[in-house]
Write a protein that holds these residues in place. Structure first.
Motif, short mmCIF file in Angstrom:
data_model
loop_
_atom_site.label_atom_id
_atom_site.label_comp_id
_atom_site.label_asym_id
_atom_site.label_seq_id
_atom_site.Cartn_x
_atom_site.Cartn_y
_atom_site.Cartn_z
N VAL A 158 1.02 -1.18 -0.02
CA VAL A 158 -0.01 -0.05 -0.05
C VAL A 158 0.87 1.39 0.12
O VAL A 158 0.59 1.98 -0.87
CB VAL A 158 -0.95 0.03 1.34
N ALA A 159 1.81 1.08 0.80
CA ALA A 159 2.91 2.32 0.92
C ALA A 159 3.51 2.63 -0.58
O ALA A 159 3.51 3.78 -1.08
CB ALA A 159 3.62 2.30 1.95
N ARG A 160 4.02 1.46 -1.00
CA ARG A 160 4.47 1.60 -2.25
C ARG A 160 3.65 2.11 -3.37
O ARG A 160 4.10 2.69 -4.21
CB ARG A 160 5.23 0.35 -2.89
N ALA A 193 3.42 2.54 10.19
CA ALA A 193 3.62 2.34 11.83
C ALA A 193 3.42 1.12 12.26
O ALA A 193 2.30 0.32 11.96
CB ALA A 193 3.33 3.54 12.54
N GLY A 194 4.26 0.46 13.19
CA GLY A 194 3.80 -0.81 13.97
C GLY A 194 4.17 -0.61 15.22
O GLY A 194 4.89 0.13 15.84
N VAL A 220 12.45 7.36 4.98
CA VAL A 220 13.06 8.11 6.07
C VAL A 220 12.81 7.25 7.48
O VAL A 220 11.81 6.73 7.65
CB VAL A 220 12.49 9.40 6.59
N VAL A 221 14.00 6.86 8.11
CA VAL A 221 13.75 6.09 9.47
C VAL A 221 14.72 6.84 10.59
O VAL A 221 15.39 7.58 10.18
CB VAL A 221 14.53 4.79 9.14
N ASP A 222 14.23 6.64 11.57
CA ASP A 222 14.79 7.22 12.78
C ASP A 222 15.85 6.45 13.48
O ASP A 222 15.32 5.53 14.20
CB ASP A 222 13.62 7.89 13.64
N LYS A 223 16.97 6.92 13.50
CA LYS A 223 17.96 5.61 14.34
C LYS A 223 17.73 5.62 15.81
O LYS A 223 17.78 4.52 16.04
CB LYS A 223 19.43 6.36 13.98
N HIS A 285 7.89 7.15 5.73
CA HIS A 285 8.60 7.11 7.03
C HIS A 285 8.33 5.90 7.69
O HIS A 285 6.89 5.47 7.74
CB HIS A 285 7.82 8.34 7.90
N LEU A 286 9.05 5.09 7.91
CA LEU A 286 8.98 3.84 8.66
C LEU A 286 9.02 4.08 9.97
O LEU A 286 10.30 4.36 10.69
CB LEU A 286 10.15 2.97 8.07
#
Length: 472
Positions: A158-160, A193-194, A220-223, A285-286
């Motif tokens: 869906v995101a893709r 989001a999970g 984009v991921v947040d380390k 955004h993951l």
């Protein structure tokens, strides 16, 4: 002769039919594959994303099975619901194998879930896959921010699709109206989001990597967020947590380790993806360790999602951290799993969403019911990949063949197709399906594209009859 009906023409149904005609224990088995839809292939046609052409090519091998001389495809035949009761189908065949899948999605059970702008990923997938039941659905895609709740392959699909441009999807069989909506899409931010960490996400590495290869998007991921997962800090393989491992570290499967390594690479690179140079059209955004607790409202529609922050609990699960985060969104799509529905006339386990069975034999009050069998998701629940249906079907067929002597004594109709017509049904046989395929090719050429799916019941049935080929 042993006459068997297989209800459902998705992979589990086709593999069941194949196992029945290719075995040599009972030499003369004839199979009718019934489907509620005029078209075969189930989720391969209506669930696999249009840009996954390699997986969709599985239709070619399913076609070969359905063209077997002792297999007959009968579309537009609904069993249960508003169609023919299951007990009447049992009058036409000596055995019936139900391969009806898991037809609905799981809900979130949170306030605001029923607001306009809150939908299941199943509805969205059906829309861009031209499922005829979704013909009345409309996704104008005027939202600038979309939240996809879930971290499985459906969520990634869906995101893709939301992040692709219409030109990228034009060569696929996506229906023309959906292509037009995607061309006019205002979506710029997609948040997936999970509630748990990256090492527990259910997507496959191949699907995950595809997000980073989109030409008009960045990931984009947040380390710091990823580092909440102990396995993210140390993704090395191990059979048990090492003494030097971070607290709460759990063993990783090879698939989870590959996922973590992809995310680590993205975190090290910063905002990444093929579209990162210049201004990407969309950003994905993951997000992890976010549990949805409420859909927020503005002017009677969805305006965002309130998430509770979670942290690992040390036992493979999570607990609330006591803080919250709101993400703005004008469209929310839940992708938290599928669930089977009761089929009138068959027993059903509401807790599992499956039909009770013993090695595929339907159980009524704990006792096998002669001539009734199940395979696929309605048998085992929505687990596994497409190939998992082969072994599942073989187990059920083995049980059916073990019962062959008993089944041979059961009555069956000399001409089930004539009986279905006498009951007022209009079965779409294989020639009708080929006419639909031809009509979709004609429709695509008229639009300057390859084959384009006919998205509505009237158009499909008209095409099956060789009449009007339907509109876009």
């Amino acid at each position: 002769m042993l006459r068997v009906a297989v209800v459902g023409s998705g992979p589990s149904g086709v593999y069941t039919a194949q196992a029945l005609v290719e075995q040599d224990r009972v030499p003369d088995v004839h199979v009718h594959v019934l489907d509620r839809l005029p078209c075969p292939y189930g989720l391969v046609r209506y669930g696999v994303a249009p840009d996954h052409e390699k997986i969709k090519s599985l239709q070619n091998s399913l076609r070969t099975v359905l063209e077997h001389e002792r297999i007959t495809f009968l579309g537009n035949v609904e069993v249960g619901g508003d169609g023919i009761p299951s007990e009447r189908i049992g009058e036409l065949y000596q055995a019936v194998v139900y391969c009806v899948g898991a037809a609905t999605d799981r809900g979130l059970a949170i306030p605001g879930e029923d607001l306009p702008g809150s939908c299941s990923a199943t509805e969205f997938v059906s829309w861009y896959s031209a499922h005829p039941d979704a013909a009345a659905n409309s996704f104008a895609l005027q939202a600038r921010s979309v939240v996809v709740i879930g971290v499985g392959n459906v969520a990634v699909d869906v995101a893709r699709i939301l992040a692709r441009s219409a030109e990228e999807l034009r060569p696929t069989d996506v229906p023309h109206r959906a292509l037009g909506a995607l061309a006019g899409s205002r979506v710029r931010e997609v948040h997936m989001a999970g509630r748990r960490g990256p090492s527990q996400a259910r997507f496959t590495t191949k699907e995950l990597r595809e997000l980073g290869a989109l030409p008009r998007a960045r990931v984009v991921v947040d380390k710091a967020e990823l580092a909440l997962d102990p396995a993210y800090i140390d993704p090395s393989p191990r059979s048990a947590p090492a003494l030097s491992s971070p607290p709460n570290a759990l063993p990783l499967t090879a698939a989870a380790r590959r996922n973590v390594e992809v995310l680590r690479g993205w975190a090290a690179a910063g905002a990444t993806g093929a579209g990162a140079e210049g201004d990407p059209l969309r950003t994905i955004h993951l997000r992890f360790f976010l549990r949805p607790v409420e859909l927020l409202e503005r002017d009677g529609r969805v305006a965002g999602v309130r998430f509770a922050r979670t942290v690992p609990d040390g036992s493979g699960g999570v607990r609330d951290a006591g803080t919250y985060e709101d993400i703005d969104a004008q469209l929310v799509l839940r992708a938290v799993g599928y669930r089977g529905l009761p089929l009138p006339g068959l027993p059903f386990d509401p807790a599992r969403g499956t039909v009770p069975h013993l090695a595929g034999r339907v159980l009524r009050d704990g006792v096998p019911s002669p001539g009734e069998y199940v395979a696929g998701w309605i048998k085992r629940g929505p687990t596994g990949v497409i190939g998992s249906n082969r072994s599942c079907a073989k187990e059920t067929v083995t049980s059916l063949l073990d019962d062959a002597t008993l089944l041979a004594g059961r009555p069956s109709a000399p001409d089930p197709v004539a009986a279905l017509r006498a009951w007022g049904l209009r079965p779409v046989e294989w020639d009708g399906w080929l006419s639909i395929e031809q009509a979709e090719a004609v429709l695509g050429r008229s639009l300057g594209r390859g084959p384009v799916k006919i998205p509505d019941w009237a158009g499909l049935l008209s095409a099956a009859d060789g009449g009007d080929r339907g509109g876009p």
